[in-house]
Write a protein that holds these residues in place. Structure first.
Motif, PDB file in Angstrom:
ATOM      1  N   VAL A 318      45.106  38.672  36.172  1.00 44.57           N
ATOM      2  CA  VAL A 318      46.054  38.930  37.248  1.00 44.57           C
ATOM      3  C   VAL A 318      45.624  38.179  38.505  1.00 44.57           C
ATOM      4  N   GLY A 319      46.600  37.921  39.363  1.00 40.98           N
ATOM      5  CA  GLY A 319      46.344  37.347  40.676  1.00 40.98           C
ATOM      6  C   GLY A 319      46.756  38.354  41.727  1.00 40.98           C
ATOM      7  N   ILE A 320      45.825  38.798  42.538  1.00 37.34           N
ATOM      8  CA  ILE A 320      46.112  39.849  43.527  1.00 37.34           C
ATOM      9  C   ILE A 320      46.658  39.215  44.799  1.00 37.34           C
ATOM     10  N   TYR A 321      47.858  39.646  45.183  1.00 39.37           N
ATOM     11  CA  TYR A 321      48.467  39.171  46.418  1.00 39.37           C
ATOM     12  C   TYR A 321      48.603  40.365  47.367  1.00 39.37           C
ATOM     13  N   ALA A 322      47.758  40.383  48.380  1.00 41.71           N
ATOM     14  CA  ALA A 322      46.761  39.388  48.764  1.00 41.71           C
ATOM     15  C   ALA A 322      45.604  40.131  49.408  1.00 41.71           C
ATOM     16  N   ASP A 323      44.506  39.429  49.742  1.00 39.20           N
ATOM     17  CA  ASP A 323      43.339  40.164  50.250  1.00 39.20           C
ATOM     18  C   ASP A 323      43.608  40.804  51.603  1.00 39.20           C
ATOM     19  N   TRP A 324      44.551  40.243  52.372  1.00 38.43           N
ATOM     20  CA  TRP A 324      44.819  40.803  53.698  1.00 38.43           C
ATOM     21  C   TRP A 324      45.690  42.060  53.639  1.00 38.43           C
ATOM     22  N   THR A 325      46.232  42.395  52.454  1.00 37.49           N
ATOM     23  CA  THR A 325      46.994  43.638  52.321  1.00 37.49           C
ATOM     24  C   THR A 325      46.316  44.612  51.359  1.00 37.49           C
ATOM     25  N   THR A 326      45.115  44.278  50.889  1.00 33.00           N
ATOM     26  CA  THR A 326      44.437  45.108  49.896  1.00 33.00           C
ATOM     27  C   THR A 326      43.437  46.026  50.578  1.00 33.00           C
ATOM     28  N   ALA A 327      43.753  47.315  50.606  1.00 35.65           N
ATOM     29  CA  ALA A 327      42.879  48.319  51.212  1.00 35.65           C
ATOM     30  C   ALA A 327      41.862  48.811  50.193  1.00 35.65           C
ATOM     31  N   GLU A 328      40.910  49.591  50.664  1.00 38.44           N
ATOM     32  CA  GLU A 328      39.877  50.124  49.770  1.00 38.44           C
ATOM     33  C   GLU A 328      40.489  50.928  48.630  1.00 38.44           C
ATOM     34  N   LYS A 329      41.527  51.708  48.931  1.00 35.02           N
ATOM     35  CA  LYS A 329      42.161  52.505  47.872  1.00 35.02           C
ATOM     36  C   LYS A 329      42.820  51.603  46.823  1.00 35.02           C
ATOM     37  N   ASP A 330      43.295  50.420  47.239  1.00 37.69           N
ATOM     38  CA  ASP A 330      43.899  49.493  46.283  1.00 37.69           C
ATOM     39  C   ASP A 330      42.851  48.934  45.331  1.00 37.69           C
ATOM     40  N   TRP A 331      41.654  48.645  45.848  1.00 39.08           N
ATOM     41  CA  TRP A 331      40.592  48.159  44.969  1.00 39.08           C
ATOM     42  C   TRP A 331      40.185  49.237  43.962  1.00 39.08           C
ATOM     43  N   ARG A 332      40.179  50.487  44.405  1.00 36.14           N
ATOM     44  CA  ARG A 332      39.867  51.577  43.466  1.00 36.14           C
ATOM     45  C   ARG A 332      40.952  51.682  42.399  1.00 36.14           C
TER      46      ARG A 332
END
Length: 352
Positions: A318-332
């Motif tokens: 997958v390609g995550i769009y994007a690091d500037w909208t990815t919060a800690e809860k999103d990484w979890r």
């Protein structure tokens, strides 16, 4: 009069039954999608994944602690490729050096803390179509300048060039020419060429109809989506293809999940043996299509992988769009919904 009244009643009954049938079909698709959505996917995630990263990484200074933290996040989340926004291109195909004044420091930090991660220069612009846009890829001089610019980023130490020109329609031969020339450059340097492109059209046969009925400019232009033939042509010229599968504008999670599943299955079947594929997933909430979110996209892609007759020969993820909208809860959420292959004990994908 009696015959005319009977004929009218038959017509009205026909219209009524047609309306009932149409309503049934409208209800059948969401209900069928809902039932399909209830079964959890069995496929694992993958250990080859990408991230689109904000411009500040190449444009602004950062502390050593910030670099270490970022690199640790990439390693933990199995991010192998990062597309660092380093443009955009000017209309003439150049990029001012002031936009990437911190690139050398970033690349040095990644070599120290995440040497396995491939940092690519993310470059693009609004492509001129029918007189509207910024950069004219039909102009050989512009394409020549783009290649000179690419070389500068490779000289800085980037592992590849990542193009995001929009819109790209499936008759864009100038874009394919640019890919040919860029691939020749990156290949001689032992680097990568990757391309972001829209999701495949649902029906290739409908493209000529859309083209005839809708102009390619203005608010109601027909979607700039690749046909199967065009997507294969792009895949044959690129080391990686990132499919921008997000912005579904669908109202329910099961329909959003079905969208991601089908595009994962279609794309991997179509080009998964030709190039590395990254399926774009959102960590932002779109203005429309309120059901679209990261866990739904990841679950849908895993269900699409389940539907494959076999896994493709090339790596994918997958390609995550994007690091500037990815919060800690999103990484979890990502860690939970896109489990690594080793933990899930699935057959590893073949490396090429």
């Amino acid at each position: 009069m009696r015959r005319r009244g009977e004929r009218r009643r038959r017509i009205l009954r026909g219209v009524a039954w047609a309306a009932v049938y149409a309503l049934g079909m409208v209800l059948l698709v969401p209900s069928g999608a809902w039932m399909w959505w209830q079964r959890p996917p069995s496929a694992s995630g993958t250990d080859v994944n990408a991230l689109w990263a904000r411009h500040q990484w190449v444009g602004e200074t950062h502390t050593d602690a910030e670099y270490r933290s970022f690199a640790d996040r990439l390693r933990r989340n199995r991010i192998t490729d990062v597309y660092f926004h380093a443009g955009p291109f000017e209309a003439d195909g150049t990029v001012p050096e002031s936009l990437h004044r911190n690139a050398a420091a970033l690349l040095a930090a990644l070599r120290r803390y995440a040497p396995a991660v491939r940092a690519q220069a993310y470059l693009g612009q609004i492509r001129i179509v029918d007189g509207h846009g910024i950069i004219d890829l039909d102009d050989p001089n512009v394409r020549r300048n783009v290649l000179v610019t690419d070389k500068k980023f490779l000289d800085l130490g980037f592992a590849g060039i990542h193009y995001d020109f929009e819109p790209i329609y499936p008759d864009d031969t100038a874009f394919l020419t640019l890919l040919d020339d860029t691939r020749a450059l990156t290949k001689t340097r032992g680097r990568l060429l990757s391309v972001a492109i829209e999701q495949k059209t649902l029906d290739d046969a409908a493209q000529p109809i859309f083209k005839a009925l809708l102009p390619r400019t203005g608010r109601f232009h027909y979607p700039p989506r690749p046909t199967a033939t065009f997507l294969r042509a792009v895949a044959d010229r690129a080391d990686q293809v990132a499919i921008m599968a997000y912005d579904t504008q669908l109202p329910t999670k099961s329909l959003v999940g079905l969208h991601f599943a089908k595009h994962a299955q279609w794309t991997l079947d179509l080009i998964g043996d030709r190039t590395t594929v990254f399926l774009g997933v959102p960590t932002y909430r779109p203005a429309t299509g309120w059901a679209e979110d990261l866990p739904t996209a990841l679950r849908g892609i895993r269900k699409g992988i389940d539907a494959l007759d076999r896994r493709p020969r090339r790596p994918f993820g997958v390609g995550i769009y994007a690091d500037w909208t990815t919060a800690e809860k999103d990484w979890r959420t990502y860690e939970r919904e896109w489990p690594g292959e080793k933990r899930a004990e699935h057959r590893p994908i073949e490396q090429s």
